[in-house]
Scaffold this active site. Sequence first.
Site, mmCIF file in Angstrom:
data_model
loop_
_atom_site.group_PDB
_atom_site.id
_atom_site.type_symbol
_atom_site.label_atom_id
_atom_site.label_comp_id
_atom_site.label_asym_id
_atom_site.label_seq_id
_atom_site.Cartn_x
_atom_site.Cartn_y
_atom_site.Cartn_z
ATOM 1 N N MET A 181 0.822 -1.199 0.000
ATOM 2 C CA MET A 181 0.000 0.000 0.000
ATOM 3 C C MET A 181 0.862 1.258 0.000
ATOM 4 O O MET A 181 1.804 1.375 0.776
ATOM 5 C CB MET A 181 -0.917 -0.039 1.239
ATOM 6 C CG MET A 181 -1.839 1.143 1.362
ATOM 7 S SD MET A 181 -2.990 1.230 -0.026
ATOM 8 C CE MET A 181 -3.194 2.998 -0.162
ATOM 9 N N HIS A 191 6.096 -0.186 -7.954
ATOM 10 C CA HIS A 191 4.680 0.180 -8.093
ATOM 11 C C HIS A 191 4.267 1.148 -6.983
ATOM 12 O O HIS A 191 3.700 2.212 -7.254
ATOM 13 C CB HIS A 191 3.833 -1.088 -8.062
ATOM 14 C CG HIS A 191 2.355 -0.849 -8.154
ATOM 15 N ND1 HIS A 191 1.668 -0.949 -9.347
ATOM 16 C CD2 HIS A 191 1.442 -0.502 -7.222
ATOM 17 C CE1 HIS A 191 0.393 -0.668 -9.126
ATOM 18 N NE2 HIS A 191 0.229 -0.403 -7.836
ATOM 19 N N GLU A 192 4.556 0.776 -5.749
ATOM 20 C CA GLU A 192 4.131 1.624 -4.627
ATOM 21 C C GLU A 192 4.873 2.954 -4.657
ATOM 22 O O GLU A 192 4.290 4.008 -4.401
ATOM 23 C CB GLU A 192 4.348 0.922 -3.285
ATOM 24 C CG GLU A 192 3.704 -0.461 -3.161
ATOM 25 C CD GLU A 192 2.254 -0.518 -3.579
ATOM 26 O OE1 GLU A 192 1.543 0.496 -3.467
ATOM 27 O OE2 GLU A 192 1.815 -1.595 -4.051
HETATM 28 N N1 TRP Z 1 -3.385 0.571 -3.633
HETATM 29 C C1 TRP Z 1 -2.788 -0.728 -3.413
HETATM 30 C C2 TRP Z 1 -1.905 -0.977 -4.612
HETATM 31 O O1 TRP Z 1 -2.309 -1.325 -5.655
HETATM 32 C C3 TRP Z 1 -3.818 -1.813 -3.305
HETATM 33 C C4 TRP Z 1 -4.219 -2.201 -1.935
HETATM 34 C C5 TRP Z 1 -3.419 -2.470 -0.906
HETATM 35 C C6 TRP Z 1 -5.522 -2.455 -1.471
HETATM 36 N N2 TRP Z 1 -4.152 -2.881 0.147
HETATM 37 C C7 TRP Z 1 -5.424 -2.880 -0.163
HETATM 38 C C8 TRP Z 1 -6.771 -2.373 -2.044
HETATM 39 C C9 TRP Z 1 -6.535 -3.221 0.589
HETATM 40 C C10 TRP Z 1 -7.882 -2.711 -1.296
HETATM 41 C C11 TRP Z 1 -7.776 -3.129 -0.001
HETATM 42 O O2 TRP Z 1 -0.753 -0.720 -4.575
HETATM 43 ZN ZN ZN Z 2 -1.426 0.271 -6.929
#
Ligand code: TRP
Ligand code: ZN
Length: 883
Positions: free
Chosen positions: A270, A304-305
């Site tokens: 995330m 990506h992050e």
């Molecule tokens: N934004 C995150 C990514 O793609 C995705 C993500 C991480 C996420 N944890 C999550 C989406 C929990 C829904 C729920 O890098």
């Molecule tokens: Zn993402």
Amino acid sequence: MRTNQPQTIYLSEYKVPAYLVDTVDLRFELFEEGARVHSTLAVRRNPESTEGAASLRLDGDSLKLERVALNGEELVEGDDFEEIGGQLVITNVPAQFTLTVVTWIEPQNNTRLEGLYKSSGMFCTQCEAEGFRCITYFPDRPDVMARYRTRIEADKLSCPVLLSNGNDVERGDLENGRHFVTWEDPFPKPSYLFALVAGDLVEKQDTFKTCSGRDIDLRIYVEPRNAAKCEHAMDSLKRSMRWDEETYGREYDLDIFMIVAVDDFNMGAMENKGLNIFNSSCVLASQETATDLAFQRIEAIVAHEYFHNWSGNRVTCRDWFQLSLKEGFTVFRDSTFSADMGSPTVKRIEDVTLLRTAQFAEDAGPMAHPVRPASYMEITNFYTLTIYEKGAEVVRMIHTLLGPDMFRKGSNLYFERHDGQAVTTDDFVKAMEDASGRDLTQFRLWYDQAGTPVLAVSDDYDAERGIYSLRIQQSVPDTPGQTGKKPQHIPFALGLLGAAGEALPLLLESGDKAAGAPTERVLELTDASHTFEFHGLAQRPVPSLLRHFSAPVRVIYPWSREQLVFLMSHDLDGFNRWDAGQRLAVDVIQSLVGFSDDAGVEPRLVQAYRALLGDLALDQALVDKMLQLPSEAYLIELAASPDVAAIHRAREQVFHHLATSLREELIACYHRNSEAGTYEVTPESIARRSLRNTALAWLLMISDDTGRDLALQQLRDADNMTDRMGALRALVNSDYAAERSKALEDFYERFQDDPQVVEQWFAVQSSSDRAGQLPQIHALLTHPAFDWKNPNKIRSVVGVFAGQNLAAFHNPDGSGYAFLADQVCRLDDSNPQIAARLVSPLTRWKKFAPAYSSLMRSALERVRDKSGLSADLYEVVHKSLGG
Ligand code: TRP
Ligand code: ZN
């Protein structure tokens, strides 16, 4: 019986927020028995809102409200505020005010892993998409952007490290052995990017000098036992930072960038501002414990992050319908990054394999949705391959249509124009249009129409006039709720080959000069049907269609096996060489489905594979990819009414036939790729290990004793996880039952204290039709290392079984389906997000041959009838049952 039907949210009903929040002041008191959250918001009416309401509505979920105050005055429930349907509604608020809310939450009992929860004793958060409302009452939507200041107070002994977004501005000791740290994030952000971590962690530190000369403090926080496993992630981070400066002109903005590894995490990672939180399996690696695949995955996810800092955080989404704005673009960015770090052709093959196997299946199933959906019930169900992978393909097509320079101009304009804003996919396309002068009106249909376009290609050669003509007809299939779709704007890359494999000039007019003419063109399809003519051709050419997979479409063309063999060895586009091999193998396997001997295996396939095994001039990473037979999942996806058992048998026959015929070449390949050397994670040595393990797997498949001895030897000698796992996997999938159990036992003995390796150990069994039949899967679920609270463990047993061990999962007696339904129901009470993801193999029931589909359907109905069904599961199950 069931919960109330969850509400459907529509894009067409979007309204700007009635109130904005400028600053958020948070104070967390963390205790063993719970956490108290004090939140002070600076709120004002949104001048752009036309809503007359003088009520402020805040989202909340699983909160215990302790206090509400407005401008310092206590509010009274019933008089001043109400809690309705999970929302806190505060009536008669002025145009500008300060609101204080105090809530009590229980992170230690939070098994959903949304909001604030505990993982291996550490406090951590996951707020995307709607987890912030599990922490405090807040307008939890991405178009409310605020500046956050966060004070964390906790026990100094159990939580020496206290982290949040931004810069740490103050720290000190408190009474009773407690301490605090205050963090301030200068960049306004939506609540989904908020993060907090508190625990006993060690820090791996490094620095990065940005293009403008600023020094960034880089830190990776892990549990002490993982201290030695951060180097690869740190290197990947520095490469990502450099790449984003060079390729997109994007410099990092804060003075510190932190990554934290947590064991219990619903997804991969995330992008919280300045404080990325990662699933441990996506960050920790060492030569002894991580495979090459894991190393590559970590590099891609770290990138990506990190890339989200611009594509996601600085410019974020207006609402969750725009999710692909950040995810599609960021996947495109990380995919280009990985291509630049290794082999672009191999990366393209990997991406397309995922897309064609899984995203095409999603697009053809009951949950099919556009890259920008028009409605949803539970947003976490929309973190899909369509949003991510197809979304990335859509951005890639814009790149192809505009060319690299215009695309860069477009991305610069996008970042400049929308910095600090919450915007839409349309804003993205508009920036690309404005920068390039191209009209992307029709192209926008890619965002709104679901389903995979089909291109039917036919050709004709006029020997007398030397003209080759290509007719391409497109159609977009119906999907749930969408029929009668319009033709889309499709970039179609093409080459033509002469009899000796030479690239022919593509002349669109009869008088055109061959000298200097391009040998590859991107044709733009906009109508339902196009005919293109190519002039000056003395012979009928062999077409190389949709090079580089220039659009996410299905191509139908009557290739002869001869043409495919020819393309496999002659196409100048490495991707299409691979693709020709796949098509040939698919054709051979499909023609065997339903027949019981291997007499019919195409000799040209054997010859082609023999040639590949001896081709030392070709990039060995490509050779390795070309040797992989199409997966069962892909064969199932391609079939109209698949009989899984028959497909499984046919594929095994081809495997056996190839391995038996090529035994000598495989042994030679094994030895050629075994020369000792120091372990490196470079494309060349990765290819070498992969080829060697492929050869091993094939030899064990035919119960070859030489292969078995090589595998046992390799297990003894391996100095890295790729080789160890390659040998283990080959044994596990072989008929050497005694060696298999011994190898599995030894492996577990050796690595039982390493959760990431134990996950691999689970997966290698769950994916195997030898070691992963249902009784063995049940045994894994009661294994001491299995943990129902840990998503990785659940995925590595239940998810891998249903997603990769297809013959066992689709056991004609229905036991695999019943098993999955049971586990999904069990999980729904503790972690609905994961339950709703896990059920997905059953949702494809309509596609299968009747004997399978009726059993799948009844398993799904059993899930539907579970009492207290979550909103997550409700949406998936009801949509796939068609009601
Ligand atoms: N934004 C995150 C990514 O793609 C995705 C993500 C991480 C996420 N944890 C999550 C989406 C929990 C829904 C729920 O890098
Ligand atoms: Zn993402």
